[in-house]
Design an enzyme around this catalytic site. Structure first.
Site, PDB file in Angstrom:
ATOM      1  N   ALA A  31     -55.267 -19.046  17.808  1.00 27.89           N
ATOM      2  CA  ALA A  31     -54.766 -19.169  16.460  1.00 27.89           C
ATOM      3  C   ALA A  31     -53.498 -19.971  16.374  1.00 27.89           C
ATOM      4  O   ALA A  31     -52.446 -19.607  17.083  1.00 27.89           O
ATOM      5  CB  ALA A  31     -54.593 -17.794  16.094  1.00 27.89           C
ATOM      6  N   ASP A  35     -54.641 -24.456  13.925  1.00 28.64           N
ATOM      7  CA  ASP A  35     -55.136 -24.754  12.406  1.00 28.64           C
ATOM      8  C   ASP A  35     -55.233 -23.347  11.554  1.00 28.64           C
ATOM      9  O   ASP A  35     -56.184 -22.811  11.491  1.00 28.64           O
ATOM     10  CB  ASP A  35     -56.435 -25.447  12.607  1.00 28.64           C
ATOM     11  CG  ASP A  35     -57.175 -25.811  11.440  1.00 28.64           C
ATOM     12  OD1 ASP A  35     -56.611 -25.818  10.422  1.00 28.64           O
ATOM     13  OD2 ASP A  35     -58.465 -26.352  11.519  1.00 28.64           O
ATOM     14  N   ASN A  89     -41.563 -21.158  18.429  1.00 31.90           N
ATOM     15  CA  ASN A  89     -41.678 -21.310  16.821  1.00 31.90           C
ATOM     16  C   ASN A  89     -41.353 -20.004  16.172  1.00 31.90           C
ATOM     17  O   ASN A  89     -41.423 -19.100  16.836  1.00 31.90           O
ATOM     18  CB  ASN A  89     -43.277 -21.451  16.819  1.00 31.90           C
ATOM     19  CG  ASN A  89     -44.225 -20.319  16.706  1.00 31.90           C
ATOM     20  OD1 ASN A  89     -44.198 -19.693  15.607  1.00 31.90           O
ATOM     21  ND2 ASN A  89     -44.768 -19.770  17.708  1.00 31.90           N
ATOM     22  N   GLY A 134     -43.837 -17.984  11.025  1.00 34.13           N
ATOM     23  CA  GLY A 134     -43.642 -16.902  10.010  1.00 34.13           C
ATOM     24  C   GLY A 134     -44.804 -17.099   9.117  1.00 34.13           C
ATOM     25  O   GLY A 134     -44.919 -16.605   8.097  1.00 34.13           O
ATOM     26  N   PHE A 135     -45.985 -17.256   9.935  1.00 35.02           N
ATOM     27  CA  PHE A 135     -47.427 -16.959   9.081  1.00 35.02           C
ATOM     28  C   PHE A 135     -47.316 -18.019   7.929  1.00 35.02           C
ATOM     29  O   PHE A 135     -47.827 -17.496   6.661  1.00 35.02           O
ATOM     30  CB  PHE A 135     -47.661 -15.535   8.588  1.00 35.02           C
ATOM     31  CG  PHE A 135     -47.990 -14.516   9.599  1.00 35.02           C
ATOM     32  CD1 PHE A 135     -48.187 -15.155  11.287  1.00 35.02           C
ATOM     33  CD2 PHE A 135     -48.086 -13.373   9.346  1.00 35.02           C
ATOM     34  CE1 PHE A 135     -48.409 -14.036  12.005  1.00 35.02           C
ATOM     35  CE2 PHE A 135     -48.577 -12.380  10.675  1.00 35.02           C
ATOM     36  CZ  PHE A 135     -48.676 -12.722  11.790  1.00 35.02           C
ATOM     37  N   ASN A 179     -58.103 -14.965  12.424  1.00 42.50           N
ATOM     38  CA  ASN A 179     -56.899 -13.960  12.821  1.00 42.50           C
ATOM     39  C   ASN A 179     -56.154 -13.751  11.474  1.00 42.50           C
ATOM     40  O   ASN A 179     -55.807 -14.534  10.838  1.00 42.50           O
ATOM     41  CB  ASN A 179     -55.981 -14.877  13.639  1.00 42.50           C
ATOM     42  CG  ASN A 179     -54.993 -14.262  14.183  1.00 42.50           C
ATOM     43  OD1 ASN A 179     -54.097 -13.389  13.541  1.00 42.50           O
ATOM     44  ND2 ASN A 179     -54.755 -14.134  15.655  1.00 42.50           N
ATOM     45  N   SER A 208     -47.179 -11.052  16.208  1.00 40.94           N
ATOM     46  CA  SER A 208     -46.160 -12.087  16.152  1.00 40.94           C
ATOM     47  C   SER A 208     -44.816 -11.651  16.113  1.00 40.94           C
ATOM     48  O   SER A 208     -44.509 -10.359  15.490  1.00 40.94           O
ATOM     49  CB  SER A 208     -46.445 -12.930  14.796  1.00 40.94           C
ATOM     50  OG  SER A 208     -45.491 -13.993  14.581  1.00 40.94           O
ATOM     51  N   ASN A 252     -42.519 -13.239  14.453  1.00 43.14           N
ATOM     52  CA  ASN A 252     -41.860 -13.981  13.405  1.00 43.14           C
ATOM     53  C   ASN A 252     -41.799 -13.334  12.014  1.00 43.14           C
ATOM     54  O   ASN A 252     -41.520 -14.000  10.929  1.00 43.14           O
ATOM     55  CB  ASN A 252     -42.386 -15.465  13.485  1.00 43.14           C
ATOM     56  CG  ASN A 252     -42.010 -16.109  14.832  1.00 43.14           C
ATOM     57  OD1 ASN A 252     -40.956 -15.940  15.368  1.00 43.14           O
ATOM     58  ND2 ASN A 252     -42.921 -16.647  15.440  1.00 43.14           N
ATOM     59  N   THR A 253     -42.701 -12.285  11.865  1.00 44.94           N
ATOM     60  CA  THR A 253     -42.643 -11.495  10.669  1.00 44.94           C
ATOM     61  C   THR A 253     -42.049 -10.131  11.067  1.00 44.94           C
ATOM     62  O   THR A 253     -42.364  -9.390  11.833  1.00 44.94           O
ATOM     63  CB  THR A 253     -44.147 -11.146  10.306  1.00 44.94           C
ATOM     64  OG1 THR A 253     -44.708 -12.619   9.965  1.00 44.94           O
ATOM     65  CG2 THR A 253     -44.348 -10.330   9.053  1.00 44.94           C
ATOM     66  N   LYS A 281     -54.649  -8.506  18.791  1.00 46.20           N
ATOM     67  CA  LYS A 281     -53.897  -9.301  19.341  1.00 46.20           C
ATOM     68  C   LYS A 281     -52.555  -8.561  19.881  1.00 46.20           C
ATOM     69  O   LYS A 281     -51.763  -8.211  18.747  1.00 46.20           O
ATOM     70  CB  LYS A 281     -53.750 -10.557  18.715  1.00 46.20           C
ATOM     71  CG  LYS A 281     -52.862 -11.694  19.490  1.00 46.20           C
ATOM     72  CD  LYS A 281     -52.961 -12.908  19.064  1.00 46.20           C
ATOM     73  CE  LYS A 281     -52.368 -14.082  19.891  1.00 46.20           C
ATOM     74  NZ  LYS A 281     -52.662 -15.372  19.324  1.00 46.20           N
ATOM     75  N   ASN A 338     -49.554 -12.541  22.657  1.00 44.29           N
ATOM     76  CA  ASN A 338     -48.824 -13.495  21.735  1.00 44.29           C
ATOM     77  C   ASN A 338     -47.870 -14.195  22.455  1.00 44.29           C
ATOM     78  O   ASN A 338     -47.446 -14.328  23.648  1.00 44.29           O
ATOM     79  CB  ASN A 338     -48.405 -12.746  20.691  1.00 44.29           C
ATOM     80  CG  ASN A 338     -48.651 -13.642  19.212  1.00 44.29           C
ATOM     81  OD1 ASN A 338     -48.043 -14.779  19.208  1.00 44.29           O
ATOM     82  ND2 ASN A 338     -49.079 -12.770  18.284  1.00 44.29           N
ATOM     83  N   THR A 339     -46.869 -14.890  21.697  1.00 49.59           N
ATOM     84  CA  THR A 339     -45.741 -15.672  22.312  1.00 49.59           C
ATOM     85  C   THR A 339     -44.700 -14.512  22.603  1.00 49.59           C
ATOM     86  O   THR A 339     -44.782 -13.247  22.024  1.00 49.59           O
ATOM     87  CB  THR A 339     -45.139 -16.554  21.212  1.00 49.59           C
ATOM     88  OG1 THR A 339     -44.672 -15.676  20.090  1.00 49.59           O
ATOM     89  CG2 THR A 339     -45.950 -17.445  20.733  1.00 49.59           C
ATOM     90  N   GLY A 343     -49.696 -19.583  28.575  1.00 47.19           N
ATOM     91  CA  GLY A 343     -49.023 -20.238  29.675  1.00 47.19           C
ATOM     92  C   GLY A 343     -50.122 -21.125  30.317  1.00 47.19           C
ATOM     93  O   GLY A 343     -49.826 -21.897  31.666  1.00 47.19           O
ATOM     94  N   TYR A 370     -53.221 -23.332  23.636  1.00 48.14           N
ATOM     95  CA  TYR A 370     -52.613 -23.934  22.518  1.00 48.14           C
ATOM     96  C   TYR A 370     -51.461 -24.802  22.968  1.00 48.14           C
ATOM     97  O   TYR A 370     -51.568 -25.862  23.091  1.00 48.14           O
ATOM     98  CB  TYR A 370     -51.934 -22.681  21.619  1.00 48.14           C
ATOM     99  CG  TYR A 370     -51.325 -23.186  20.367  1.00 48.14           C
ATOM    100  CD1 TYR A 370     -50.544 -24.294  20.225  1.00 48.14           C
ATOM    101  CD2 TYR A 370     -51.148 -22.386  19.377  1.00 48.14           C
ATOM    102  CE1 TYR A 370     -50.031 -24.535  18.920  1.00 48.14           C
ATOM    103  CE2 TYR A 370     -50.392 -22.478  18.091  1.00 48.14           C
ATOM    104  CZ  TYR A 370     -49.819 -23.643  18.008  1.00 48.14           C
ATOM    105  OH  TYR A 370     -49.272 -24.238  16.735  1.00 48.14           O
TER     106      TYR A 370
END
Length: 339
Positions: A62, A65, A111, A114-115, A139, A175, A177-178, A217, A246-247, A297, A318
């Site tokens: 995810a 796209d 990155n 932020g969704f 997702n 994530s 980023n949220t 996830k 995730n990241t 990775g 990704y």
């Protein structure tokens, strides 16, 4: 056509602009029947996981796209499955730009998107018109301005909206980023979230007479004991699968990079060891009782095969796809077939 030349041209542009161009170019090439210029033949390696038949073990993670604008084009590259999103109930712009950074020497990205997405209703309408007949995961997440105590409402809304169009559904609680999102991985919050989503999931199974697997996830940044407890909690709620992971917010291995101080999630080659460590713990806990997708990775076929050896059933790429191109799909499939 060697992907390296295309990549070098795209890397002359700002990361988010090159991402936009690459996605739309892939879609255009598919419509013009030119995908073969960048993608070779990918061998079949069918496997059944979570009751789903995959043509091979390599999926697209995810984030690439989010809004499903290139499902047909990406599907033509040979992936065994695609995952779109993360999608939220309402469209949102995401964080301020710049928010995507290349750490080229380390084959990594940071990155803090932020969704950013157009919203679940737009995604659903777009998916109605795709011709992709492969495995499509969706997702789902929460809007950035939804208070954590109301996050369940966002996930429930998205689950109901995408159920009819998904081969599997992923609850993204990892994530970085949220703000506050990863707090949903804590035991109490997780229990409330899963209990309600499982109830809604049961309603959807009855309504559509189809059981779409539900996955979670998770982040690679938890301590070992928390990973074990989370894996046990997922088993207790009979979740169908887990995506690891995730990241990362860690900067191990990239501290010498000029952009390493940028906030956000790190992906790419430096994440391999950390994500594999968490993957191994999860696999030891679940012991084949749920599907496991290994991500993080993978830059070569050997990296993908290592995740299978550690207990993953499937893998996703990704950042490696961005750096290595479509040839990585075939390389990974071939490496995993030999293990």
């Amino acid at each position: 056509m060697k992907y390296k030349y295309l990549r070098d041209l795209l890397f002359l542009l700002p990361p988010e602009l090159s991402h936009f161009i690459a996605l739309h170019t892939t879609s255009l090439m598919h419509r013009l029947h030119l995908t073969h210029l960048v993608a070779g033949e990918v061998p079949e390696d069918p496997i059944e996981v979570m009751g789903i038949q995959f043509k091979n073990r390599v999926g697209l993670a995810a984030g690439l796209d989010k809004d499903g604008i290139c499902v047909d084009g990406l599907g033509a590259l040979g992936f065994g499955f695609l995952e779109v999103g993360t999608v939220t109930p309402r469209g949102q712009k995401g964080n301020a730009r710049p928010r995507l950074f290349r750490l080229t020497a380390s084959e990594a990205l940071i990155n803090r998107m932020g969704f950013n997405n157009e919203g679940v209703d737009v995604l659903v309408e777009r998916l109605k018109h795709t011709r992709f007949d492969g495995v499509l995961g969706i997702n789902i997440g929460k809007n950035f301005d939804t208070p954590l105590e109301d996050a369940l409402n966002d996930y429930e809304y998205c689950l109901r909206r995408v159920y009819e169009y998904a081969a599997y559904i992923v609850v993204n609680i990892s994530s970085p980023n949220t703000p506050g999102l990863r707090d949903l991985q804590r035991q109490d919050e997780m229990a409330v979230l899963l209990e309600t989503l499982k109830k809604v999931h049961g309603e959807m199974v009855e309504r559509y007479s189809v059981r779409v697997p539900l996955l979670v996830k998770i982040a690679p940044d938890m301590v070992d004991d928390d990973v074990r407890q989370l894996a046990r909690r997922l088993l207790a709620f009979e979740i169908d699968g887990v995506i690891v992971g995730n990241t990362t917010v860690s900067r191990a291995g990239v501290t010498d990079e000029p952009l390493a101080s940028e906030t956000g999630g790190l992906s790419g080659a430096p994440l391999l060891s950390q994500s594999n460590h968490v993957l191994q713990i999860v696999a030891e806990e679940v012991k084949g009782r749920m599907g496991i997708i290994g991500v993080g990775g993978i830059m070569s076929g050997e990296d993908a095969a290592a995740k299978i050896a550690l207990g993953a059933d499937l893998v996703q790429i990704y950042t490696g796809f961005i750096y290595q191109g479509p040839g990585l799909i075939r390389e990974c499939v071939e490496a995993m077939r030999s293990h």
